[in-house]
Design a protein around this motif. Structure first.
Motif, short mmCIF file in Angstrom:
data_model
loop_
_atom_site.label_atom_id
_atom_site.label_comp_id
_atom_site.label_asym_id
_atom_site.label_seq_id
_atom_site.Cartn_x
_atom_site.Cartn_y
_atom_site.Cartn_z
N LEU A 24 -15.31 -1.04 -12.08
CA LEU A 24 -13.85 -1.10 -12.15
C LEU A 24 -13.31 -1.65 -10.83
CD1 LEU A 24 -12.99 2.30 -13.91
CD2 LEU A 24 -13.52 0.08 -14.94
N VAL A 25 -12.54 -2.72 -10.93
CA VAL A 25 -11.92 -3.34 -9.76
C VAL A 25 -10.47 -2.88 -9.73
CG1 VAL A 25 -11.42 -5.50 -8.56
CG2 VAL A 25 -13.45 -5.32 -10.03
N GLU A 26 -10.13 -2.08 -8.73
CA GLU A 26 -8.84 -1.40 -8.75
C GLU A 26 -8.20 -1.39 -7.37
OE1 GLU A 26 -5.82 -0.38 -10.19
OE2 GLU A 26 -7.37 -0.03 -11.71
N ARG A 27 -6.88 -1.68 -7.32
CA ARG A 27 -6.16 -1.70 -6.05
C ARG A 27 -5.53 -0.36 -5.71
NH1 ARG A 27 -2.99 -7.41 -5.33
NH2 ARG A 27 -2.71 -6.51 -3.25
N GLU A 28 -5.46 0.54 -6.68
CA GLU A 28 -4.82 1.83 -6.43
C GLU A 28 -5.87 2.94 -6.39
OE1 GLU A 28 -3.03 5.20 -5.89
OE2 GLU A 28 -2.27 3.24 -5.31
N PRO A 29 -6.23 3.42 -5.20
CA PRO A 29 -7.29 4.43 -5.07
C PRO A 29 -7.02 5.70 -5.85
CG PRO A 29 -6.72 3.48 -2.93
CD PRO A 29 -5.68 3.01 -3.89
N PRO A 70 0.81 -1.23 0.00
CA PRO A 70 0.00 0.00 0.00
C PRO A 70 0.84 1.27 0.00
CG PRO A 70 -0.92 -1.61 1.52
CD PRO A 70 0.39 -2.18 1.05
N GLY A 71 0.61 2.10 -1.01
CA GLY A 71 1.28 3.38 -1.13
C GLY A 71 2.71 3.34 -1.63
N LEU A 72 3.31 2.14 -1.69
CA LEU A 72 4.72 2.03 -2.05
C LEU A 72 4.97 1.11 -3.23
CD1 LEU A 72 6.21 1.62 1.55
CD2 LEU A 72 6.16 3.71 0.18
N GLY A 73 4.06 0.19 -3.52
CA GLY A 73 4.25 -0.76 -4.60
C GLY A 73 4.11 -0.13 -5.98
N TYR A 74 4.60 -0.84 -6.98
CA TYR A 74 4.58 -0.30 -8.34
C TYR A 74 3.16 0.05 -8.79
CZ TYR A 74 5.46 0.02 -13.37
OH TYR A 74 5.53 0.45 -14.67
N TYR A 75 2.20 -0.82 -8.48
CA TYR A 75 0.83 -0.59 -8.93
C TYR A 75 -0.04 0.11 -7.88
CZ TYR A 75 1.65 -3.45 -13.05
OH TYR A 75 2.12 -3.94 -14.25
N THR A 76 0.50 0.35 -6.71
CA THR A 76 -0.30 0.99 -5.66
C THR A 76 0.28 2.33 -5.24
OG1 THR A 76 0.91 -0.37 -4.06
CG2 THR A 76 -1.27 -1.14 -4.73
N SER A 77 1.06 2.92 -6.13
CA SER A 77 1.60 4.26 -5.90
C SER A 77 1.31 5.12 -7.12
CB SER A 77 3.11 4.20 -5.64
OG SER A 77 3.78 3.56 -6.72
N PRO A 78 1.18 6.43 -6.95
CA PRO A 78 0.85 7.30 -8.07
C PRO A 78 1.93 7.28 -9.15
CG PRO A 78 0.52 8.43 -5.97
CD PRO A 78 1.26 7.17 -5.67
N GLY A 79 1.53 7.66 -10.38
CA GLY A 79 2.49 7.74 -11.47
C GLY A 79 2.03 6.94 -12.68
N ARG A 80 2.40 7.41 -13.84
CA ARG A 80 2.04 6.74 -15.08
C ARG A 80 2.86 5.47 -15.27
NH1 ARG A 80 -0.91 9.42 -18.99
NH2 ARG A 80 -1.49 11.56 -18.52
N LYS A 81 2.20 4.37 -15.59
CA LYS A 81 2.89 3.11 -15.82
C LYS A 81 2.91 2.73 -17.31
CE LYS A 81 2.43 2.79 -11.30
NZ LYS A 81 3.11 3.72 -10.47
N LEU A 129 -20.52 -4.86 -17.05
CA LEU A 129 -19.13 -4.99 -17.48
C LEU A 129 -18.24 -4.80 -16.26
CD1 LEU A 129 -18.63 -2.97 -20.80
CD2 LEU A 129 -18.29 -5.40 -20.44
N VAL A 130 -17.31 -5.71 -16.06
CA VAL A 130 -16.36 -5.60 -14.95
C VAL A 130 -14.96 -5.63 -15.53
CG1 VAL A 130 -15.52 -6.63 -12.81
CG2 VAL A 130 -17.95 -6.82 -13.41
N GLU A 131 -14.17 -4.58 -15.25
CA GLU A 131 -12.77 -4.59 -15.67
C GLU A 131 -11.89 -4.65 -14.43
OE1 GLU A 131 -9.27 -2.35 -18.26
OE2 GLU A 131 -11.30 -1.52 -18.30
N CYS A 132 -11.00 -5.62 -14.42
CA CYS A 132 -10.04 -5.77 -13.32
C CYS A 132 -8.69 -5.18 -13.75
CB CYS A 132 -9.87 -7.24 -12.95
SG CYS A 132 -11.35 -7.99 -12.24
N GLY A 133 -8.19 -4.24 -12.96
CA GLY A 133 -6.92 -3.59 -13.31
C GLY A 133 -7.08 -2.64 -14.46
N ALA A 134 -7.91 -1.62 -14.28
CA ALA A 134 -8.29 -0.74 -15.40
C ALA A 134 -7.28 0.35 -15.70
CB ALA A 134 -9.66 -0.11 -15.11
N GLY A 135 -6.25 0.52 -14.88
CA GLY A 135 -5.27 1.58 -15.15
C GLY A 135 -5.91 2.95 -15.15
#
Length: 381
Positions: A118-123, A34-45, A85-91
């Motif tokens: 949208l199912v998303e781990r990064e708020p 949370p807050g530190l991982g690649y997919y759970t921190s802000p920024g364009r991927k 429609l359910v999208e997991c990991g919608a970016g």
């Protein structure tokens, strides 16, 4: 203290306390702490400002073709008055936007009863998604990943994902003369180190046996136990409909072939491929190729048999990419714009050297007898 230093310290403490951790636990922290991982921190991927491209980045036609197929799924369900429609990991929401724009314009009867979840781990992504999907806001809501598969969420329709499974944590194993061993992350001189040990769970060996994968002595590989768990959760929530998965990977016999001696684990940082997962913690992507055999076997056990599986270029050609190109060619777009489209779409559909052959598409169905989808059409026929 920088984010990667914080994550580094967290991992050091965890390893010191336990003695060693599985690579799956290490990868989970690097990607999703949370807050530190690649997919759970802000920024364009994704895209030019991120670390890698996806099919979504190339052109809206990718999402529009998927929308064509989703509309056909709606018809397979009998054109119901409501469809989810359910999208997991919608970016950033780009794929969802392309799909919803198409359905709003081309399938008004379906769109009237359409909901998007949208199912998303990064708020922090919710703001970007809401902005991009502003014209569809009344149909949009978010679901925390932990709600998938619980009594709190059920739906009929289609769950789809694009490059989600490849980013789920994996266990790393290697075959030795003494049998199968797991590769753990421990502490060495000056940083992280690897050591082999007994399997952390019998599920690893059972997984390889179930898909018929046999490793040779000295061969390393990844085992994704999280993917079947994710699919099982999706199956519990899906009452009737489809699961559409787009990702790069292979059937098990190809994924675990003898020539893949080091497995498929890779890292991506600013469009460069890296092979060291122990640097730039939380700043680089860590992925492994998807075992589609496992997803299909798991789905069959969950009452979700495969409807179609194949290369992305075959899916796109059968499901309507040609029609999308022809419509654009007839439009008032400039010749320069049309040329850019042709060049961009080559990346999506070229069977060699592009995304068309690297990526696979798997469609599974639940509680639908003999569905007839666009991708089942013969190319050229």
């Amino acid at each position: 203290m920088t984010d990667d230093t914080q994550l580094h310290d967290i991992l050091i403490k965890r390893i010191a306390a336990a003695g060693r951790i599985t690579f799956a636990a290490f990868m989970e922290a690097c990607l999703y702490e949370p807050g530190l991982g690649y997919y759970t921190s802000p920024g364009r991927k994704v895209g030019a400002e991120g670390d890698f491209y996806t099919s979504i980045s190339v052109h809206a036609a990718f999402g529009r073709v998927i929308a064509r197929e989703i509309a056909q799924m709606w018809r397979c369900l009998g054109s119901p008055t409501s469809f989810t429609l359910v999208e997991c990991g919608a970016g950033n929401g780009r794929l969802a936007c392309d799909i919803m724009d198409y359905l709003a314009g081309r399938e008004p009867g379906m769109y009237t009863g359409l909901d998007l979840v949208l199912v998303e781990r990064e708020p922090s992504l919710q703001a970007a998604q809401a902005e991009l999907l502003a014209s569809h806001r009344e149909r949009l809501r978010w679901l925390p990943p932990e709600a998938m598969g619980t009594d709190d969420f059920s739906f009929s329709g289609c769950l789809y994902s694009n490059e989600l499974i490849d980013a789920l944590p994996v266990h790393r194993v290697m075959m030795t003369t003494e049998g199968l061993r797991e590769i753990y992350v421990t502490l060495g001189d000056g940083g992280f180190a690897e050591e082999a040990g007994e399997l952390s769970t019998p599920a690893i060996a059972a997984h390889l046996e179930r898909i018929g994968a046999t490793l040779l002595p000295g061969q390393q590989a990844e085992v994704n136990l999280a993917a079947p768990e994710w699919l099982a959760a999706a199956a519990r929530s899906l009452q009737r409909g489809f699961v559409l998965t787009v990702d790069y990977g292979y059937p098990a016999e190809e994924l675990y072939a003898p020539h893949r001696k080091q497995g498929t684990l890779l890292c991506y940082y600013r469009h460069q491929v890296e092979d060291d997962p122990y640097i730039r913690l939380g700043k680089q992507d860590i992925t492994s190729h998807v075992d589609f055999t496992s997803l299909m076997r798991c789905g069959e056990g969950l009452g979700m048999p495969p409807v179609w599986f194949g290369e992305q270029y075959r899916f796109l050609l059968s499901a309507g990419i040609v029609e999308e190109i022809e419509e654009f060619e007839r439009s008032a777009a400039s010749e320069e714009q049309k040329l850019k489209l042709r060049l961009a779409l080559k990346k999506l559909i070229m069977p060699e050297g592009g995304m068309g052959d690297t990526f696979r598409v798997l469609i599974q169905s639940k509680e639908i007898e003999s569905p007839r989808l666009l991708c089942q059409r013969r190319i050229g026929g």
